[in-house]
Write an enzyme that holds these catalytic residues in place. Structure first.
Site, PDB file in Angstrom:
ATOM      1  N   LYS A  74       0.840  -1.209   0.000  1.00  0.00           N
ATOM      2  CA  LYS A  74       0.000   0.000   0.000  1.00  0.00           C
ATOM      3  C   LYS A  74       0.876   1.261   0.000  1.00  0.00           C
ATOM      4  O   LYS A  74       0.673   2.160  -0.811  1.00  0.00           O
ATOM      5  CB  LYS A  74      -0.933  -0.003   1.233  1.00  0.00           C
ATOM      6  CG  LYS A  74      -1.863  -1.211   1.274  1.00  0.00           C
ATOM      7  CD  LYS A  74      -2.753  -1.216   2.489  1.00  0.00           C
ATOM      8  CE  LYS A  74      -2.039  -1.482   3.783  1.00  0.00           C
ATOM      9  NZ  LYS A  74      -1.448  -2.832   3.884  1.00  0.00           N
ATOM     10  N   THR A  75       1.852   1.297   0.922  1.00  0.00           N
ATOM     11  CA  THR A  75       2.741   2.459   0.993  1.00  0.00           C
ATOM     12  C   THR A  75       3.539   2.585  -0.301  1.00  0.00           C
ATOM     13  O   THR A  75       3.731   3.688  -0.832  1.00  0.00           O
ATOM     14  CB  THR A  75       3.708   2.307   2.195  1.00  0.00           C
ATOM     15  OG1 THR A  75       2.920   2.142   3.370  1.00  0.00           O
ATOM     16  CG2 THR A  75       4.602   3.516   2.361  1.00  0.00           C
ATOM     17  N   ASP A 119      -1.062   6.986   6.717  1.00  0.00           N
ATOM     18  CA  ASP A 119      -1.018   5.557   7.010  1.00  0.00           C
ATOM     19  C   ASP A 119      -1.927   5.282   8.214  1.00  0.00           C
ATOM     20  O   ASP A 119      -2.181   6.186   9.011  1.00  0.00           O
ATOM     21  CB  ASP A 119       0.434   5.167   7.342  1.00  0.00           C
ATOM     22  CG  ASP A 119       0.741   3.746   6.925  1.00  0.00           C
ATOM     23  OD1 ASP A 119      -0.182   3.052   6.464  1.00  0.00           O
ATOM     24  OD2 ASP A 119       1.901   3.331   7.058  1.00  0.00           O
ATOM     25  N   THR A 168      -5.107  -1.380   7.261  1.00  0.00           N
ATOM     26  CA  THR A 168      -5.272  -2.835   7.262  1.00  0.00           C
ATOM     27  C   THR A 168      -6.708  -3.183   7.654  1.00  0.00           C
ATOM     28  O   THR A 168      -7.088  -4.338   7.653  1.00  0.00           O
ATOM     29  CB  THR A 168      -4.306  -3.475   8.283  1.00  0.00           C
ATOM     30  OG1 THR A 168      -4.401  -2.746   9.498  1.00  0.00           O
ATOM     31  CG2 THR A 168      -2.878  -3.440   7.781  1.00  0.00           C
ATOM     32  N   ARG A 227       6.486  -8.339   1.492  1.00  0.00           N
ATOM     33  CA  ARG A 227       7.412  -7.991   2.587  1.00  0.00           C
ATOM     34  C   ARG A 227       8.017  -9.260   3.180  1.00  0.00           C
ATOM     35  O   ARG A 227       9.224  -9.332   3.428  1.00  0.00           O
ATOM     36  CB  ARG A 227       6.685  -7.198   3.681  1.00  0.00           C
ATOM     37  CG  ARG A 227       7.623  -6.859   4.839  1.00  0.00           C
ATOM     38  CD  ARG A 227       6.946  -6.105   5.954  1.00  0.00           C
ATOM     39  NE  ARG A 227       6.639  -4.744   5.570  1.00  0.00           N
ATOM     40  CZ  ARG A 227       5.512  -4.116   5.897  1.00  0.00           C
ATOM     41  NH1 ARG A 227       4.579  -4.741   6.586  1.00  0.00           N
ATOM     42  NH2 ARG A 227       5.309  -2.874   5.518  1.00  0.00           N
TER      43      ARG A 227
END
Ligand SMILES: Nc1ncnc2c1ncn2[C@@H]1O[C@H](COP(=O)(O)OP(=O)(O)OP(=O)(O)O)[C@@H](O)[C@H]1O
Ligand SMILES: [Mg+2]
Length: 337
Positions: A74-75, A119, A168, A227
């Protein structure tokens, strides 16, 4: 090419050829543009259109909300959008904006055509969130000055800007805030094919030769998450370096993942504990998440955000109205370990 001597793990410290060109531990693997971002194809294709259209109009992109489990990009996507739009990006997060004045200060200092990335946007306090409503919809700050009958609202126009929110927990965002995002996308777990591409790119950046079948093997054991894929790859490289292996093949992947406690389905020790508690203490359920969290000595929110979504996605856990249940495939997996 592989050294013939130290292919097994042992406790001795070996200084192989690879050590002459050490891998930087904090090397930046984050993709900088859409071409470097495999997976999430539909979302990327659409975002390419939206960014191009905004540029053709000479306007800012509509506000975007990205939701989905941690580590899915997302980031990264927000950064890619900023680069594609040739905009600067300011970064903040829900929990650090405690007071309405903090957010007003941030908004009032935005330069034209800035992307404000928020965020964990679901953690914005309600009174702060309200400031965003008029800012997002009318590009305006309504500032209340004074109190009681003499109070008045001063309107402050904002330059063109775009908010990209990431969370999330889409369900924890209030409807009025959610509705102000013109672009909303849910990021889902990655396919092994997409993760393989990510791993091959990461290996290349880290100056390592990763064999294609080894990339595919690792991609099936990293919880569908870039990740985790990159983190596991870095650990595999550690094991390879110390065992004097120059090429990353299936053998070293299997050895490393076994040592890391990652099983054949890519589940971690914690994932398996989650399933085991359901079976051993609650006969497979139904059981509430609070009870599982207490048994695991873990925060309920961590289970909800980090562990449970993948177990549900893989069909090991079923969410029912009466609580969580261990599925037949969950039981089968536990019995096969
Ligand atoms: N599609 C992708 N291709 C290549 N690498 C990716 C991709 N998506 C994510 N990554 C890598 O995974 C890492 C995690 O991505 P990112 O920080 O964007 O996830 P996130 O969804 O914002 O996670 P969180 O919810 O924890 O904030 C990044 O450092 C990046 O290198
Ligand atoms: Mg993030």
């Amino acid at each position: 090419m592989e050294s013939s001597i130290h292919t097994k793990f042992d406790n001795s410290i070996i200084i192989p050829e690879l050590a002459k060109e050490p891998v930087e531990p904090h090397i930046n693997l984050r993709p900088q543009n859409f071409d470097e971002y495999p997976g999430q194809e539909r979302i990327c294709e659409n975002l390419k259109v939206y960014t191009q259209a905004a540029k053709l109009r000479g306007k800012m992109l509509d506000h975007c909300l990205f939701h989905g489990p941690p580590g899915l990009g997302k980031t990264t996507l927000a950064g890619i959008i900023a680069k594609t739009m040739d905009c600067q990006m300011k970064v903040t997060s829900g929990p650090v904006i405690e007071r309405a004045a903090d957010l007003m200060g941030i908004l009032a200092s935005l330069e034209s055509k800035t992307i404000l990335f928020i965020d964990e946007i679901h953690r914005l306090p309600a009174n702060v969130e309200e400031i965003l409503y008029s800012a997002m919809e009318d590009m305006r700050l309504d500032i209340l000055i004074g109190q009681g009958p003499t109070a008045r609202t001063v309107k402050f126009d904002l330059p063109p800007f775009c908010i990209i929110g990431a969370t999330t927990r889409a369900g924890a965002i209030s409807a009025p805030l959610r509705d102000r995002f013109g672009i909303q996308e849910h990021l889902d777990y990655y396919t092994p094919a997409a993760l393989s591409k990510i791993l091959l790119r990461s290996a290349k950046i880290m100056n390592t030769h990763l064999e294609e079948d080894a990339a595919l093997l690792l991609s099936k054991r990293c919880r569908g998450t870039p990740r985790i894929a990159n983190q596991l790859l870095k650990r595999v490289l550690d094991f390879a370096l110390v065992s004097n292996k120059v090429t990353i093949d299936c053998d070293i992947i299997n050895q490393s993942l076994n040592r890391l406690g990652v099983d054949s389905e890519g589940l971690s020790l914690m994932d398996r504990e989650f399933l085991k508690i359901m079976e051993e203490r609650y006969q497979g359920g139904p059981v509430g998440l609070e009870a599982i969290a207490a048994a695991l000595n873990e925060e309920k929110s961590t289970l909800e955000d980090v562990y449970e979504p993948y177990l549900v996605y893989r069909g090991f856990i079923l969410r029912t109205a009466r609580g969580r249940m261990l599925s037949d495939s969950g039981k089968m997996h536990l019995n096969n370990i």
